[in-house]
Design an enzyme around this catalytic site. Structure first.
Site, PDB file in Angstrom:
ATOM      1  CG  ASP A 105     -88.981  25.074  21.073  1.00 53.86           C
ATOM      2  OD1 ASP A 105     -88.693  24.382  22.063  1.00 53.86           O
ATOM      3  OD2 ASP A 105     -89.921  25.902  21.075  1.00 53.86           O
ATOM      4  CG  HIS A 120     -82.288  32.743  25.632  1.00 58.99           C
ATOM      5  ND1 HIS A 120     -82.359  31.644  26.457  1.00 58.99           N
ATOM      6  CD2 HIS A 120     -81.783  33.742  26.416  1.00 58.99           C
ATOM      7  CE1 HIS A 120     -81.901  31.957  27.657  1.00 58.99           C
ATOM      8  NE2 HIS A 120     -81.544  33.225  27.660  1.00 58.99           N
ATOM      9  CB  CYS A 128     -76.483  40.439   7.422  1.00 63.88           C
ATOM     10  SG  CYS A 128     -74.840  40.749   6.711  1.00 63.88           S
ATOM     11  CB  CYS A 131     -75.788  44.821   5.599  1.00 65.01           C
ATOM     12  SG  CYS A 131     -76.852  43.412   5.266  1.00 65.01           S
ATOM     13  CB  CYS A 152     -73.846  43.058   2.229  1.00 68.15           C
ATOM     14  SG  CYS A 152     -73.585  42.179   3.782  1.00 68.15           S
ATOM     15  CG  ASN A 215     -88.065  20.936  36.661  1.00 67.43           C
ATOM     16  OD1 ASN A 215     -87.690  19.831  36.286  1.00 67.43           O
ATOM     17  ND2 ASN A 215     -87.375  22.040  36.430  1.00 67.43           N
ATOM     18  CB  ALA A 234     -94.360  20.257  30.998  1.00 70.23           C
TER      19      ALA A 234
HETATM   20  N1  APR Z   1     -91.356  18.319  31.993  1.00 70.95           N
HETATM   21  C1  APR Z   1     -90.965  19.306  32.854  1.00 70.95           C
HETATM   22  N2  APR Z   1     -89.668  19.600  33.111  1.00 70.95           N
HETATM   23  C2  APR Z   1     -88.739  18.851  32.471  1.00 70.95           C
HETATM   24  C3  APR Z   1     -89.067  17.807  31.576  1.00 70.95           C
HETATM   25  C4  APR Z   1     -90.443  17.561  31.349  1.00 70.95           C
HETATM   26  N3  APR Z   1     -90.861  16.585  30.518  1.00 70.95           N
HETATM   27  N4  APR Z   1     -87.901  17.254  31.117  1.00 70.95           N
HETATM   28  C5  APR Z   1     -86.891  17.942  31.699  1.00 70.95           C
HETATM   29  N5  APR Z   1     -87.390  18.889  32.510  1.00 70.95           N
HETATM   30  C6  APR Z   1     -86.638  19.892  33.290  1.00 70.95           C
HETATM   31  C7  APR Z   1     -85.309  19.436  33.851  1.00 70.95           C
HETATM   32  O1  APR Z   1     -85.476  18.871  35.147  1.00 70.95           O
HETATM   33  C8  APR Z   1     -84.556  20.777  33.936  1.00 70.95           C
HETATM   34  O2  APR Z   1     -84.832  21.449  35.151  1.00 70.95           O
HETATM   35  O3  APR Z   1     -86.339  20.914  32.375  1.00 70.95           O
HETATM   36  C9  APR Z   1     -85.150  21.587  32.789  1.00 70.95           C
HETATM   37  C10 APR Z   1     -84.219  21.711  31.603  1.00 70.95           C
HETATM   38  O4  APR Z   1     -83.105  22.463  32.044  1.00 70.95           O
HETATM   39  P1  APR Z   1     -82.036  22.994  30.991  1.00 70.95           P
HETATM   40  O5  APR Z   1     -81.690  21.920  30.027  1.00 70.95           O
HETATM   41  O6  APR Z   1     -80.961  23.676  31.768  1.00 70.95           O
HETATM   42  O7  APR Z   1     -82.864  24.091  30.145  1.00 70.95           O
HETATM   43  P2  APR Z   1     -83.115  25.600  30.485  1.00 70.95           P
HETATM   44  O8  APR Z   1     -83.275  25.810  31.948  1.00 70.95           O
HETATM   45  O9  APR Z   1     -84.202  26.057  29.605  1.00 70.95           O
HETATM   46  O10 APR Z   1     -81.732  26.286  30.015  1.00 70.95           O
HETATM   47  C11 APR Z   1     -81.682  27.691  30.019  1.00 70.95           C
HETATM   48  O11 APR Z   1     -79.464  27.571  29.045  1.00 70.95           O
HETATM   49  O12 APR Z   1     -77.954  26.766  27.496  1.00 70.95           O
HETATM   50  C12 APR Z   1     -78.801  27.807  27.794  1.00 70.95           C
HETATM   51  O13 APR Z   1     -79.788  29.267  26.244  1.00 70.95           O
HETATM   52  C13 APR Z   1     -79.877  27.969  26.752  1.00 70.95           C
HETATM   53  O14 APR Z   1     -82.179  28.685  27.026  1.00 70.95           O
HETATM   54  C14 APR Z   1     -81.182  27.800  27.519  1.00 70.95           C
HETATM   55  C15 APR Z   1     -80.757  28.163  28.930  1.00 70.95           C
END
Ligand code: APR
Length: 250
Positions: A105, A120, A128, A131, A152, A215, A234
């Protein structure tokens, strides 16, 4: 594992020789970007097949409208939140050496961080598949479906890692370097289940780093490798650590 020991966490961060932050979707949740898992998660609404590279190659006209809905429309409007900004401040103060992010993001860069390793990839560019030319998403007609290479005529793919694709070699190399160099590793907002990204905190731990985890709920790491678990959003947790940090400094 100590829970909510903010003092110890702040002291570890303040005195770290090489602090790396490893971030996931949770750090951007308070910027309005949905996480992938959890009750409002993206995967509850969309089928992950959309991000499978073989599906994308064979059904670009089906995948593109959904990918734009899932990511681009939301990311365009999203702004860095307090958590992103504090990590930007810590980099400027020399406290934070690098961010390894699973997110696409661009919010860490918008918050001012320079050393951001995008494990990621990102949503800024498209590449592309014919090419190999790269284009910034703002430099091409993104409204077309599917999005075609202006050079291309080949199929353009968002420059983030689809399921079934390798991790960008340079991002991988830099991530391993910072992971092994870290004496303190700050894991923020990730479930810790998607490999190979999710393996990095284990490598840091094996190499002697102290793991501080932020978390809203326990993750795969919490009972296994986390040394200090700070439960909460966070933005709130980093704000508290940042205030303590400045106190510990004097
Ligand atoms: N503050 C802190 N943690 C949070 C908050 C918050 N406000 N809101 C949610 N979380 C935590 C959730 O508890 C969870 O553990 O963020 C985490 C989000 O987990 P996922 O949605 O699985 O995201 P992520 O771990 O980044 O996924 C990894 O999975 O689908 C693929 O490529 C995609 O990069 C992504 C990868």
């Amino acid at each position: 594992m100590k829970k909510n020991d903010f003092e110890s966490a702040a002291r570890l961060i303040k005195n770290a020789k090489h602090l790396t932050a490893f971030t996931g979707a949770g750090i951007s949740a308070e910027s309005g970007i949905p996480t992938f898992r959890g009750k409002e998660g993206i995967w509850n609404k969309y089928d992950p097949i959309i991000l499978d590279i073989d599906y994308f190659k064979s059904n670009p006209e089906k995948a593109y409208p959904l990918i734009k809905e899932m990511f681009y429309e939301i990311i365009d409007k999203a702004q860095p939140n307090k958590a992103h900004k504090i990590l930007g401040q810590w980099e400027r103060e020399g406290i934070l050496k690098a961010i390894i992010t699973q997110n696409i993001d661009n919010l860490h860069q918008k918050a001012g961080n320079k050393n951001v390793i995008e494990f990621h990839g990102n949503t800024r560019d498209l590449v592309c598949m014919n090419c190999g030319e790269k284009f910034s998403v703002n430099s091409i007609d993104f409204e077309q479906n599917p999005v075609i290479c202006p050079k291309c005529g080949g199929l353009l793919k968002p420059d983030f890692v689809f399921f079934g694709e390798p991790i960008p070699a340079d991002a991988y190399k830099q991530s391993v370097f910072h992971t092994l160099a870290s004496d303190v590793y700050l894991v923020i907002g990730t479930t810790g289940i998607i490999m190979p990204a999710s393996l990095l905190p284990y490598e840091a731990k094996k190499n002697g780093a102290k793991i501080i985890e932020i978390n809203t709920e326990p993750s795969e790491y919490t009972e296994k490798i986390t040394d200090i678990f700070l439960q909460g959003k966070a933005t709130e947790i980093l704000d508290k650590l940042n205030n303590l940090n400045s106190l510990i400094g004097y």
